[in-house]
Design an enzyme around this catalytic site. Structure first.
Site, PDB file in Angstrom:
ATOM      1  N   LYS A 176      52.453  45.354  39.152  1.00 18.53           N
ATOM      2  CA  LYS A 176      52.323  43.899  39.114  1.00 18.53           C
ATOM      3  C   LYS A 176      50.971  43.552  38.504  1.00 18.53           C
ATOM      4  CE  LYS A 176      50.626  40.677  41.476  1.00 18.53           C
ATOM      5  NZ  LYS A 176      50.140  39.802  40.379  1.00 18.53           N
ATOM      6  N   GLY A 229      40.737  45.452  42.939  1.00 16.44           N
ATOM      7  CA  GLY A 229      40.501  44.022  43.095  1.00 16.44           C
ATOM      8  C   GLY A 229      39.444  43.782  44.153  1.00 16.44           C
ATOM      9  N   GLU A 232      38.376  41.938  50.007  1.00 18.20           N
ATOM     10  CA  GLU A 232      39.163  41.185  50.995  1.00 18.20           C
ATOM     11  C   GLU A 232      40.659  41.470  50.806  1.00 18.20           C
ATOM     12  OE1 GLU A 232      36.516  40.082  49.284  1.00 18.20           O
ATOM     13  OE2 GLU A 232      35.292  40.176  51.104  1.00 18.20           O
ATOM     14  N   GLY A 234      41.962  43.989  49.212  1.00 19.43           N
ATOM     15  CA  GLY A 234      42.158  45.429  49.458  1.00 19.43           C
ATOM     16  C   GLY A 234      42.333  45.714  50.944  1.00 19.43           C
ATOM     17  N   GLU A 251      40.267  50.545  44.789  1.00 15.39           N
ATOM     18  CA  GLU A 251      39.002  50.437  44.049  1.00 15.39           C
ATOM     19  C   GLU A 251      38.586  48.983  44.135  1.00 15.39           C
ATOM     20  OE1 GLU A 251      36.680  49.343  41.551  1.00 15.39           O
ATOM     21  OE2 GLU A 251      37.742  50.278  39.867  1.00 15.39           O
ATOM     22  N   CYS A 285      33.629  45.381  38.406  1.00 14.85           N
ATOM     23  CA  CYS A 285      33.256  45.958  39.694  1.00 14.85           C
ATOM     24  C   CYS A 285      32.032  46.851  39.537  1.00 14.85           C
ATOM     25  CB  CYS A 285      34.420  46.768  40.244  1.00 14.85           C
ATOM     26  SG  CYS A 285      35.062  47.945  39.052  1.00 14.85           S
ATOM     27  N   GLU A 386      29.134  39.952  45.716  1.00 14.03           N
ATOM     28  CA  GLU A 386      29.593  40.240  44.353  1.00 14.03           C
ATOM     29  C   GLU A 386      29.865  38.903  43.649  1.00 14.03           C
ATOM     30  OE1 GLU A 386      33.594  41.966  43.656  1.00 14.03           O
ATOM     31  OE2 GLU A 386      32.564  43.379  42.337  1.00 14.03           O
TER      32      GLU A 386
HETATM   33  P1  NDP Z   1      42.252  39.703  44.130  1.00  9.24           P
HETATM   34  O1  NDP Z   1      41.715  40.940  44.731  1.00  9.24           O
HETATM   35  O2  NDP Z   1      42.833  38.718  45.059  1.00  9.24           O
HETATM   36  O3  NDP Z   1      43.327  40.050  42.994  1.00  9.24           O
HETATM   37  C1  NDP Z   1      43.518  41.318  42.404  1.00  9.24           C
HETATM   38  C2  NDP Z   1      44.992  41.610  42.260  1.00  9.24           C
HETATM   39  O4  NDP Z   1      45.626  41.584  43.531  1.00  9.24           O
HETATM   40  C3  NDP Z   1      45.763  40.602  41.420  1.00  9.24           C
HETATM   41  O5  NDP Z   1      46.807  41.283  40.725  1.00  9.24           O
HETATM   42  C4  NDP Z   1      46.365  39.677  42.470  1.00  9.24           C
HETATM   43  O6  NDP Z   1      47.495  38.986  41.975  1.00  9.24           O
HETATM   44  C5  NDP Z   1      46.748  40.682  43.525  1.00  9.24           C
HETATM   45  N1  NDP Z   1      46.893  40.159  44.874  1.00  9.24           N
HETATM   46  C6  NDP Z   1      46.265  39.106  45.448  1.00  9.24           C
HETATM   47  N2  NDP Z   1      46.654  38.969  46.743  1.00  9.24           N
HETATM   48  C7  NDP Z   1      47.532  39.955  46.988  1.00  9.24           C
HETATM   49  C8  NDP Z   1      48.280  40.357  48.138  1.00  9.24           C
HETATM   50  N3  NDP Z   1      48.180  39.713  49.306  1.00  9.24           N
HETATM   51  N4  NDP Z   1      49.090  41.423  48.037  1.00  9.24           N
HETATM   52  C9  NDP Z   1      49.198  42.110  46.895  1.00  9.24           C
HETATM   53  N5  NDP Z   1      48.550  41.775  45.769  1.00  9.24           N
HETATM   54  C10 NDP Z   1      47.695  40.719  45.812  1.00  9.24           C
HETATM   55  O7  NDP Z   1      41.057  39.063  43.295  1.00  9.24           O
HETATM   56  P2  NDP Z   1      40.941  37.631  42.605  1.00  9.24           P
HETATM   57  O8  NDP Z   1      41.684  37.652  41.339  1.00  9.24           O
HETATM   58  O9  NDP Z   1      41.242  36.559  43.576  1.00  9.24           O
HETATM   59  O10 NDP Z   1      39.370  37.602  42.287  1.00  9.24           O
HETATM   60  C11 NDP Z   1      38.444  37.293  43.321  1.00  9.24           C
HETATM   61  C12 NDP Z   1      37.274  38.253  43.300  1.00  9.24           C
HETATM   62  O11 NDP Z   1      37.750  39.581  43.480  1.00  9.24           O
HETATM   63  C13 NDP Z   1      36.497  38.320  41.997  1.00  9.24           C
HETATM   64  O12 NDP Z   1      35.584  37.290  41.861  1.00  9.24           O
HETATM   65  C14 NDP Z   1      35.830  39.657  42.158  1.00  9.24           C
HETATM   66  O13 NDP Z   1      34.715  39.564  42.992  1.00  9.24           O
HETATM   67  C15 NDP Z   1      36.891  40.514  42.841  1.00  9.24           C
HETATM   68  N6  NDP Z   1      37.655  41.337  41.883  1.00  9.24           N
HETATM   69  C16 NDP Z   1      37.290  42.639  41.734  1.00  9.24           C
HETATM   70  C17 NDP Z   1      37.905  43.432  40.791  1.00  9.24           C
HETATM   71  C18 NDP Z   1      37.497  44.863  40.596  1.00  9.24           C
HETATM   72  O14 NDP Z   1      37.585  45.355  39.481  1.00  9.24           O
HETATM   73  N7  NDP Z   1      37.136  45.565  41.634  1.00  9.24           N
HETATM   74  C19 NDP Z   1      38.957  42.906  39.913  1.00  9.24           C
HETATM   75  C20 NDP Z   1      39.331  41.532  40.189  1.00  9.24           C
HETATM   76  C21 NDP Z   1      38.667  40.777  41.140  1.00  9.24           C
HETATM   77  P3  NDP Z   1      47.341  37.534  41.309  1.00  9.24           P
HETATM   78  O15 NDP Z   1      46.057  37.534  40.537  1.00  9.24           O
HETATM   79  O16 NDP Z   1      48.530  37.456  40.447  1.00  9.24           O
HETATM   80  O17 NDP Z   1      47.353  36.550  42.426  1.00  9.24           O
END
Ligand code: NDP
Length: 483
Positions: A176, A229, A232, A234, A251, A285, A386
């Site tokens: 996804k 991602g 929170e 994670g 990660e 990240c 972050e």
């Molecule tokens: P999220 O961690 O919420 O999103 C990352 C992925 O998880 C997206 O594909 C999202 O889908 C999906 N997702 C969200 N909620 C769920 C759930 N309950 N179950 C399964 N999958 C889920 O990050 P955000 O996009 O909200 O970004 C917020 C912050 O997260 C950023 O500002 C940054 O600090 C951090 N982040 C860190 C990353 C890294 O590389 N470590 C990458 C991205 C964000 P969808 O986007 O379609 O809702």
């Protein structure tokens, strides 16, 4: 490149599938709508897992001769190479990053498919000596159906980082992509089919995290979850996975220290400190978001960095001259501006940037000027959370033990940079820094063959490198009594 609005479909069981609801994709550089993508429902996701289960049980993939399996991954790499410019432009159009960064990401992706294509026939067990009449050995078997939740900061490269080893090991995949950035992964699904991947082995389902993502990770028929991602999300995924005892590879975030000592090549260190935070508009990240400068060189390096930062050319990623693109979305732009405001309110010394650009041609995009705060203290929000934007926080130190303590004084532990010519000092920091990856006289280096994972709240397990295979396989221990 043409930017007409196209309606996309998701890729399920080798077929392109529409859904009743869609969401709009936006070009972050202009705010213009560039496409409509299906919003998969909980039912769609359930079907995807069922399809992936059937494809796993059909054995066409898991029992395919390993070398042949590897060749299919190599063929996906070849197709990506044939479409290199197109895919790079698509990544930039959808995600916003400068084209040369998308090209680097696509080159990395090609290398990763090749690496895992080469690894497919090297996933080995071992023999274990017990008694003379017993042959005891281990088999590495694929897990089954693997779930992949992909973020928006490196949409193609991070998708590949997890699904390529999963496929190499013989698993089936439901991926996804983030709802903001699904386009390049959908294109890879097309290439995978052309390369000969059997139907149902790779399914790319577009939808929201809250609905489709949650439905995927809570499905009890999923055998392994990979997530990149926020910490929170994670954590929530790990809690959900615990109910089904499903293994997770996470990660997560970072607030990474980049430490410059006085004996370093200061010109190079300052230049790399700039790349370490402003690449991908800081949406990384592994961003070098906390810069620690030794007292003796603090003013000099900061002045050089400020000068270089103010020369960065900001603009749409598709303009080859742009060095810094927009944030991925309006929400992310607002989130980062919120952090900058809090930094000013908490007494941070804003020495450059801090707002959207004056250039009116950029006002519809989600741009933020590259920003530096000096004399930051770790208690400020900008000093410990972050930010995920082009915001560098600079700290001062003099004693080695102080900088080690400050560098480790964070809930994260993903990446760290150390700049010194003193080998003894470098080795001390390598040992004492709580980070999954340490780069000495370097930054932003990660190859498909090098393990990548974090300490503390930065995650669990290792992506990349042969170690990653342990997440995508299970071990069967076999004993044959020959007496
Ligand atoms: P999220 O961690 O919420 O999103 C990352 C992925 O998880 C997206 O594909 C999202 O889908 C999906 N997702 C969200 N909620 C769920 C759930 N309950 N179950 C399964 N999958 C889920 O990050 P955000 O996009 O909200 O970004 C917020 C912050 O997260 C950023 O500002 C940054 O600090 C951090 N982040 C860190 C990353 C890294 O590389 N470590 C990458 C991205 C964000 P969808 O986007 O379609 O809702």
């Amino acid at each position: 490149m043409a930017t007409q609005v196209q309606t996309y479909k998701f890729f399920l069981n080798g077929k392109w599938t529409a859904s009743s609801e869609t969401f709009e994709l936006v070009n972050p550089a202009s705010g213009a709508i560039i496409g409509r993508v299906p919003r998969a429902s909980v039912e769609d996701m359930k079907e995807a897992v069922e399809v992936a289960r059937k494809a796993f049980e059909a054995q066409a993939w898991r029992d395919m001769e390993q070398t042949k399996r590897g060749k299919i991954l190599m063929q996906i790499a070849a197709l990506l190479r044939d479409h290199f410019n197109e895919i790079s432009e698509l990544e930039t159009l959808n995600q916003g990053k400068p084209l040369r960064e998308s090209k680097a990401d696509v080159a990395w992706t090609i290398r990763a498919f090749e690496y895992w294509g080469g690894a497919a026939d090297k996933i080995e067990g071992e023999t274990i000596p017990v008694t003379a009449n017993r042959l005891t050995y281990t088999l590495r078997e694929p897990l089954g159906v693997t779930a992949h939740i992909i973020p928006w900061n490196y949409p193609l490269a991070l998708a590949t980082r997890s699904l390529a080893p999963a496929l190499a090991a013989g698993n089936t995949v439901v991926a996804k992509p983030a709802e903001l950035t699904p386009l390049t992964l959908l294109r890879v699904a097309e290439f995978a089919q052309k390369a000969g991947l059997p139907d149902g082995v790779l399914n790319v389902i577009t939808g929201s995290g809250a609905e489709a993502g949650r439905a995927l990770v809570s499905n009890s028929d999923v055998d392994g979850i990979t997530f990149t991602g926020s910490t929170e999300t994670g954590r929530q995924i790990m809690e959900t996975a615990a109910k089904n005892v499903t293994p997770v590879l996470l990660e997560l975030g970072g607030k990474n220290p980049n430490i410059i000592f006085p004996d370093a090549d200061l010109q190079k260190a300052a230049q790399m400190a700039k790349y370490a935070i402003f690449t991908n508009a800081g949406q990384m990240c592994w961003a070098g978001s906390r810069l620690f400068l030794h007292d003796l060189i603090y003013e000099k390096v900061l002045a050089e960095l400020k000068k270089q930062t103010e020369q960065i050319r900001m603009g749409p990623g598709l303009d080859e001259k742009s060095e810094l693109g927009p944030m991925v979305s309006k929400d992310q732009q607002e989130r980062v501006i919120g952090y900058i405001k809090s930094g000013v309110e908490e007494g941070g010394n804003l020495i450059t940037g801090g707002q959207p650009p004056e250039d009116p041609t950029l006002h519809k995009g989600f741009f933020i000027k590259p920003t530096i705060f000096a004399e930051v203290n770790p208690k400020m929000r900008i000093g410990c959370e972050e930010i995920f934007g082009p915001v560098l926080t600079v700290f001062r130190f003099s004693a080695v033990e102080d900088v080690i303590r400050m560098a480790n004084d964070t809930r994260f532990g993903l990446y760290a940079g150390v700049w010194t010519r003193d080998l003894t000092l470098a080795h001390r920091l390598i040992r004492e820094l709580q980070a999954g990856v340490v780069a000495v006289n370097d930054y932003l280096v990660a190859y498909p063959q090098t393990p990548f994972g974090g300490y503390k709240d930065s995650g669990i397990g290792y992506e990349s490198g042969l170690q990653a295979i342990s997440h995508y396989t299970r071990i069967k221990s076999v004993t044959v009594n020959a007496s």
